[in-house]
Design a protein around this motif. Structure first.
Motif, mmCIF file in Angstrom:
data_model
loop_
_atom_site.group_PDB
_atom_site.id
_atom_site.type_symbol
_atom_site.label_atom_id
_atom_site.label_comp_id
_atom_site.label_asym_id
_atom_site.label_seq_id
_atom_site.Cartn_x
_atom_site.Cartn_y
_atom_site.Cartn_z
ATOM 1 N N ARG A 85 64.725 3.287 -15.993
ATOM 2 C CA ARG A 85 63.836 3.581 -14.251
ATOM 3 C C ARG A 85 65.263 2.914 -13.389
ATOM 4 N NH1 ARG A 85 60.138 5.102 -10.924
ATOM 5 N NH2 ARG A 85 58.498 5.046 -12.060
ATOM 6 N N SER B 296 64.121 8.846 -7.542
ATOM 7 C CA SER B 296 62.677 8.752 -6.655
ATOM 8 C C SER B 296 61.951 9.181 -7.629
ATOM 9 C CB SER B 296 62.712 10.688 -5.652
ATOM 10 O OG SER B 296 62.950 11.524 -6.336
ATOM 11 N N GLU B 297 60.396 9.308 -7.763
ATOM 12 C CA GLU B 297 59.310 9.182 -8.649
ATOM 13 C C GLU B 297 59.246 10.475 -9.356
ATOM 14 O OE1 GLU B 297 56.772 8.424 -11.267
ATOM 15 O OE2 GLU B 297 57.550 7.021 -9.873
ATOM 16 N N TYR C 247 62.542 10.359 -11.593
ATOM 17 C CA TYR C 247 62.325 9.499 -12.827
ATOM 18 C C TYR C 247 61.218 10.291 -13.691
ATOM 19 C CZ TYR C 247 59.823 5.838 -16.259
ATOM 20 O OH TYR C 247 59.118 5.696 -16.685
ATOM 21 N N GLN C 248 60.445 11.308 -13.534
ATOM 22 C CA GLN C 248 59.637 11.934 -14.182
ATOM 23 C C GLN C 248 60.138 12.666 -15.269
ATOM 24 O OE1 GLN C 248 55.980 12.720 -13.085
ATOM 25 N NE2 GLN C 248 55.792 10.860 -11.659
ATOM 26 N N PRO D 72 58.690 11.752 -4.042
ATOM 27 C CA PRO D 72 56.985 11.160 -4.374
ATOM 28 C C PRO D 72 56.511 12.702 -5.362
ATOM 29 C CG PRO D 72 57.387 10.807 -2.096
ATOM 30 C CD PRO D 72 58.481 11.927 -2.288
#
Length: 397
Positions: A192, A197-198, A201-202, A384
């Motif tokens: 990470r 942002s989330e 990352y995913q 998010p």
């Protein structure tokens, strides 16, 4: 015949294959190299990815290795969540789809609407909704005369082709049992970064999120699941399964499982087993084995039959990563494009069927798997992104 069917002789230069690459990770970059090796008159002319750094890295590699077969200019590089749509507006006539599998159904649908031939990496969906979309695209492709070959390399692999032909010809008698394995080690993961942002990352670690990859039974082991359907010449009617997280238990590994064991029931009552895991320091096995009334067929890494009609494959085995592109290009130029979308959509659904049976802890039917809703968020924007809970048998619906 579609305007993209490329009729006529290649020598006249009328049927150049102009390739656009969507998804510039390792597999996409590899597929771009494979298609250039597959046939004359092929050039990479456009690239698209959600992330600029990944596109730039791939572009550098391909420019160095492909020479004049690489012709991507700055105005033909597209970055962002809409990068595929913008690439499809160019004059490419052959698109490599290698973004995370969650995007495959929409990307295929858009490419069909734009009249492009497609090489689609496996799998082609992560849920029933995506499979339904692909089956609709298959019908539209037939109307338009468009081709699609999937990245299930076994379908173009000398060992599998020769072995399964003999099974279908009755060399081992009637099939009474069948097993598949995709037991291997763990794969890569990106650390990470504070600026991510989330969602970013995913997406950069898409392997570990079911909504993006389908879990590794669907994303990786689909090769050997596809072989089960191919050998049985049918789709499973139901499945029961088990699975879980024994090794990859920390949050950085997302929420997917690291092992599965599935019992598939096929229409003739034959039960078929599939085993897969991604665990370091464990025994590796990637293979299929068919049990018949007159013998057994062993398929990968060696190819041979024992019993009443023994046989062993002799000679060199082809590079199926290249051959699958050769077959698609040749079919396009002949005006009879191959279309493997239906078979890979059904094999993808077989993987989804096994995954859902393990996640839920109960028997799941083919129809139930096909009816499942989309896992894709309704809106996708940088920012998010909640991480789904780890699936729990007896709790997960």
């Amino acid at each position: 015949m579609s305007a993209n069917a490329l009729p006529g002789a290649w020598a006249q230069g009328s049927d150049e294959i102009r390739v656009g690459l969507v998804g510039c990770g390792g597999r996409g970059t590899g597929a771009a190299r494979n298609v250039v090796d597959a046939a004359p008159g092929v050039r990479i002319v456009a690239m698209a990815d959600a992330f600029k750094d990944r596109l730039d890295e791939s572009r550098t590699i391909l420019a160095e290795r492909l020479g004049d077969k690489f012709a991507v200019t700055d105005d033909r590089t597209f970055v962002g969540l809409d990068a595929c749509d913008r690439l499809l507006q160019t004059d490419v006539n052959y698109v490599i789809m290698a973004a995370p599998p969650a995007f495959r159904p929409a990307h295929i649908k858009a490419a069909v609407a734009a009249g492009k031939h497609i090489f689609a990496e496996k799998p082609v969906a992560v849920d029933g909704a995506g499979v339904r979309s692909c089956l609709e695209s298959f019908e539209e492709m037939k109307k338009k005369g468009l081709g699609l070959v999937a990245g299930t390399i076994y379908r173009h692999h000398t060992g599998y082709l020769e072995s399964i032909k003999r099974v279908h010809d009755g060399q081992i008698g009637d099939i009474v049992g069948l097993m598949g394995w995709y037991n291997t080690s763990g794969l890569w993961r990106k650390e990470r970064q504070p600026e991510w942002s989330e969602l970013e990352y995913q997406m950069r670690n898409w392997l570990y999120y079911t909504w993006l990859s389908g879990d590794h039974l669907v994303e990786q082991a689909v090769h050997n699941v596809d072989a089960l359907n191919w050998i049985m010449r049918a789709n499973p009617v139901r499945a029961v399964a088990t699975g879980g997280r024994q090794v990859r238990t920390a949050p950085e590994w997302g929420h997917i499982y690291d092992h599965f064991a599935i019992d598939y029931e096929y229409p003739n009552g034959v039960h078929v087993s599939m085993f897969t895991r991604q665990q370091d320091n464990t025994d590796k096995k990637v293979a299929n084995e068919v049990v018949g009334t007159k013998g057994r067929a062993f398929i990968l890494p060696q190819f041979y039959i024992t019993g009443a009609n023994p046989w062993t494959l002799e000679g060199e085995i082809n590079d199926a990563y290249v051959t699958e592109h050769t077959h698609l290009v040749e079919s396009i130029r002949a005006g009879k494009p191959l279309n493997e979308l239906k078979q890979i959509a059904e094999s993808t659904l077989a993987g989804i069927l096994g995954r859902e049976a393990a996640y839920q802890g109960g028997a799941v039917t083919w129809e139930q798997a096909l009816a499942m809703p989309s896992l894709m968020p309704k809106t996708l924007e940088w920012g998010p992104m909640p991480m789904p809970a780890v699936p729990m048998p007896g709790v997960t619906e």
